[in-house]
Design a protein around this motif. Sequence first.
Motif, PDB file in Angstrom:
ATOM      1  N   ILE A 161       3.093  -6.386 -21.414  1.00 59.96           N
ATOM      2  CA  ILE A 161       2.923  -7.481 -20.694  1.00 59.96           C
ATOM      3  C   ILE A 161       2.166  -8.584 -21.387  1.00 59.96           C
ATOM      4  O   ILE A 161       2.369  -9.549 -21.378  1.00 59.96           O
ATOM      5  CB  ILE A 161       2.711  -7.327 -19.122  1.00 59.96           C
ATOM      6  CG1 ILE A 161       3.934  -6.559 -18.728  1.00 59.96           C
ATOM      7  CG2 ILE A 161       2.532  -8.652 -18.456  1.00 59.96           C
ATOM      8  CD1 ILE A 161       3.619  -6.123 -17.269  1.00 59.96           C
ATOM      9  N   ASN A 162       0.813  -8.110 -21.707  1.00 59.89           N
ATOM     10  CA  ASN A 162      -0.161  -9.136 -22.332  1.00 59.89           C
ATOM     11  C   ASN A 162       0.436  -9.561 -23.558  1.00 59.89           C
ATOM     12  O   ASN A 162       0.061 -10.748 -23.882  1.00 59.89           O
ATOM     13  CB  ASN A 162      -1.491  -8.118 -22.254  1.00 59.89           C
ATOM     14  CG  ASN A 162      -1.898  -7.828 -21.127  1.00 59.89           C
ATOM     15  OD1 ASN A 162      -1.817  -8.308 -20.081  1.00 59.89           O
ATOM     16  ND2 ASN A 162      -3.093  -6.897 -21.380  1.00 59.89           N
ATOM     17  N   ALA A 163       1.175  -8.621 -24.358  1.00 63.77           N
ATOM     18  CA  ALA A 163       1.708  -9.273 -25.664  1.00 63.77           C
ATOM     19  C   ALA A 163       2.696 -10.312 -25.492  1.00 63.77           C
ATOM     20  O   ALA A 163       2.701 -11.496 -26.186  1.00 63.77           O
ATOM     21  CB  ALA A 163       2.115  -8.234 -26.663  1.00 63.77           C
ATOM     22  N   GLU A 164       3.379 -10.137 -24.511  1.00 63.88           N
ATOM     23  CA  GLU A 164       4.546 -10.945 -24.235  1.00 63.88           C
ATOM     24  C   GLU A 164       4.019 -12.410 -23.681  1.00 63.88           C
ATOM     25  O   GLU A 164       4.262 -13.533 -24.007  1.00 63.88           O
ATOM     26  CB  GLU A 164       5.437 -10.684 -23.198  1.00 63.88           C
ATOM     27  CG  GLU A 164       6.500  -9.568 -23.698  1.00 63.88           C
ATOM     28  CD  GLU A 164       7.223  -9.802 -24.856  1.00 63.88           C
ATOM     29  OE1 GLU A 164       7.832 -11.039 -24.817  1.00 63.88           O
ATOM     30  OE2 GLU A 164       7.283  -9.088 -25.873  1.00 63.88           O
ATOM     31  N   LEU A 165       2.778 -12.282 -22.912  1.00 59.79           N
ATOM     32  CA  LEU A 165       2.103 -13.672 -22.437  1.00 59.79           C
ATOM     33  C   LEU A 165       1.421 -14.394 -23.571  1.00 59.79           C
ATOM     34  O   LEU A 165       1.449 -15.440 -23.563  1.00 59.79           O
ATOM     35  CB  LEU A 165       1.101 -13.064 -21.330  1.00 59.79           C
ATOM     36  CG  LEU A 165       1.546 -13.040 -19.741  1.00 59.79           C
ATOM     37  CD1 LEU A 165       0.701 -12.594 -18.910  1.00 59.79           C
ATOM     38  CD2 LEU A 165       2.074 -14.500 -19.470  1.00 59.79           C
ATOM     39  N   ASN A 166       0.840 -13.578 -24.429  1.00 63.45           N
ATOM     40  CA  ASN A 166       0.159 -14.255 -25.721  1.00 63.45           C
ATOM     41  C   ASN A 166       1.192 -15.122 -26.299  1.00 63.45           C
ATOM     42  O   ASN A 166       1.125 -16.260 -26.806  1.00 63.45           O
ATOM     43  CB  ASN A 166      -0.492 -13.071 -26.594  1.00 63.45           C
ATOM     44  CG  ASN A 166      -1.897 -12.395 -25.744  1.00 63.45           C
ATOM     45  OD1 ASN A 166      -2.619 -13.385 -25.018  1.00 63.45           O
ATOM     46  ND2 ASN A 166      -2.133 -11.487 -26.112  1.00 63.45           N
ATOM     47  N   LYS A 167       2.324 -14.331 -26.450  1.00 60.14           N
ATOM     48  CA  LYS A 167       3.594 -15.035 -27.201  1.00 60.14           C
ATOM     49  C   LYS A 167       3.908 -16.204 -26.535  1.00 60.14           C
ATOM     50  O   LYS A 167       4.057 -17.226 -27.142  1.00 60.14           O
ATOM     51  CB  LYS A 167       4.738 -14.152 -27.663  1.00 60.14           C
ATOM     52  CG  LYS A 167       4.433 -12.992 -28.510  1.00 60.14           C
ATOM     53  CD  LYS A 167       5.634 -12.191 -28.781  1.00 60.14           C
ATOM     54  CE  LYS A 167       5.571 -10.910 -29.468  1.00 60.14           C
ATOM     55  NZ  LYS A 167       6.618 -10.074 -29.589  1.00 60.14           N
ATOM     56  N   ALA A 168       4.189 -16.267 -25.227  1.00 60.68           N
ATOM     57  CA  ALA A 168       4.665 -17.259 -24.384  1.00 60.68           C
ATOM     58  C   ALA A 168       3.554 -18.438 -24.349  1.00 60.68           C
ATOM     59  O   ALA A 168       3.863 -19.682 -24.781  1.00 60.68           O
ATOM     60  CB  ALA A 168       4.926 -16.823 -22.791  1.00 60.68           C
ATOM     61  N   GLY A 169       2.368 -17.847 -24.197  1.00 62.25           N
ATOM     62  CA  GLY A 169       1.247 -18.929 -24.234  1.00 62.25           C
ATOM     63  C   GLY A 169       1.073 -19.679 -25.672  1.00 62.25           C
ATOM     64  O   GLY A 169       0.968 -21.071 -25.602  1.00 62.25           O
ATOM     65  N   LYS A 170       1.200 -18.925 -26.610  1.00 62.58           N
ATOM     66  CA  LYS A 170       1.381 -19.521 -28.088  1.00 62.58           C
ATOM     67  C   LYS A 170       2.566 -20.606 -28.492  1.00 62.58           C
ATOM     68  O   LYS A 170       2.178 -21.493 -28.928  1.00 62.58           O
ATOM     69  CB  LYS A 170       1.260 -18.547 -28.808  1.00 62.58           C
ATOM     70  CG  LYS A 170       0.907 -18.874 -30.414  1.00 62.58           C
ATOM     71  CD  LYS A 170       0.925 -17.858 -31.490  1.00 62.58           C
ATOM     72  CE  LYS A 170       0.837 -18.362 -33.003  1.00 62.58           C
ATOM     73  NZ  LYS A 170       0.730 -17.226 -33.958  1.00 62.58           N
ATOM     74  N   HIS A 171       3.629 -20.041 -27.735  1.00 64.23           N
ATOM     75  CA  HIS A 171       4.708 -20.805 -28.110  1.00 64.23           C
ATOM     76  C   HIS A 171       4.582 -22.300 -27.114  1.00 64.23           C
ATOM     77  O   HIS A 171       5.208 -23.220 -27.594  1.00 64.23           O
ATOM     78  CB  HIS A 171       5.929 -20.293 -27.588  1.00 64.23           C
ATOM     79  CG  HIS A 171       7.253 -20.631 -27.429  1.00 64.23           C
ATOM     80  ND1 HIS A 171       8.038 -21.155 -28.503  1.00 64.23           N
ATOM     81  CD2 HIS A 171       8.042 -21.189 -26.506  1.00 64.23           C
ATOM     82  CE1 HIS A 171       9.113 -21.810 -28.401  1.00 64.23           C
ATOM     83  NE2 HIS A 171       9.382 -21.803 -27.106  1.00 64.23           N
ATOM     84  N   LEU A 172       4.396 -22.093 -25.823  1.00 66.94           N
ATOM     85  CA  LEU A 172       4.195 -23.249 -25.028  1.00 66.94           C
ATOM     86  C   LEU A 172       3.143 -24.364 -25.735  1.00 66.94           C
ATOM     87  O   LEU A 172       3.508 -25.755 -25.422  1.00 66.94           O
ATOM     88  CB  LEU A 172       3.737 -22.736 -23.676  1.00 66.94           C
ATOM     89  CG  LEU A 172       4.862 -22.378 -22.720  1.00 66.94           C
ATOM     90  CD1 LEU A 172       4.486 -21.689 -21.726  1.00 66.94           C
ATOM     91  CD2 LEU A 172       5.986 -23.147 -22.680  1.00 66.94           C
TER      92      LEU A 172
END
Length: 464
Positions: free
Chosen positions: A212-223
Amino acid sequence: MKPAKRFFKKYLLSTLIILILFFILNIILICGTLLMAWNNSTDPDIPVQTISKNITLNVDGTISSTDYIENILKNKSAWAMILNEQGNIIWEKFLPKELPRTYSNLQIAKFSRWYLQEYPVFIQEHSAGLLVIGCEPNSITKYNFSIDINYIHSLIVGIFLMICFNILLIFILFWRNTHKIEKSIVPIIDGIDSIAQGKPITLSETGELSSINAELNKAGKHLLQKEQARAEWINGVSHDVRTPLSIILGYASEIEKNEDASQPVQLQASIIRKQSEKLRSLIADLNLTSRLEYSMQPLIKTSFSPVEIARQVIIGFMNGPIDNKYSFDFHSSSDMIPVLIKGDTELFSRMLSNLIQNCISHNPHGCEITVEILKENDTCIISVIDNGGGMTSTQIEKMNSGVFPNNMYNSNGESVHGFGLKLVYQILTAHNGNIKYENILPHGLKVILEIPIEHIDPHEEKLS
């Protein structure tokens, strides 16, 4: 962070309540089971005292009994006998044939505590001798216990301590697991909050919730990349449009002032100039609101007088190319003159300009515009009032909730309430202020700005 901690505290408290209810329910079930077993018990419930009282030793040495005893014994499938001191039976009722008619002291001592052969018996002293009442075999279980009282006390205390220890252990285990989950969940909640605010996040990608942390990091970076690209695009467009727009404004202004040009041409040039100025203002607003939204606009905070800034803004409008159908009025309380607030003077001026321009843009038939500045406790109250068309109740509700339209123009191509006011909202939020919209009777709109007054140390001002 605080909502997450409140959630886990409530979770831990609810767990404790569930444990208490669990133990209460189990106590109720145990008591209910014992009561049900008691009600379904085949215990003959022999009234030994009653039977003894209804057996009478006569003067002549004979023994008589009432019919009541016979009925009780029949109903309970029981029998009875009386032994004299020599162990001989001197009275009996329904005594089984297989039982002896004479008993030694040893035999009496044995069956008085346990069984007479397979018959469970009850013993009662009687004036005629020893009353023995027997029941059906396998109808009653008899035990004889001799336990030290200290052992009983220790056993009760031990059971109580064991129950308390188990409750405490369960609670500690629940607390440990809750704390463990909290340590994993809180960073995720904080990360979601940071993403919502457009801030970068870097969550640890280890542990149970690492995926979950990894996906949030990806989402935050993408946004962030997406929003940065959007902000850069807006900034680039604003920069690219600025030069051709300046040329259009320059030529339109020259044509408008050229006396050799015909009247219709001058009128068309005037329209081009006004619309170009409007477009330049909209582009500037778009660029500024984008910078404020993504915290790209640094606030240069200084101490200034809101009365003085408001006067300058109003004078700027009055000296500009504005139609005579718009009139201006300005009021300020005497206690506001020495008051200073801390903020960005350029943004503050832009905020007031947008509010006044909003009154002009949405009242094409003209209106009276009034600016009032008052002091209320430690708050500066700025009101921008017009007697124009106002807003609908739906628009008022959306504006007071901070909801603004996504489109700058409606289906007719006319500008809508909201875009310039969104910038006002952002500037006011950056200054820790509040805004309120309300319609006034019989018609018109009142916009109220509340900005906190910071008490500034005069020595600090001199140093700065």
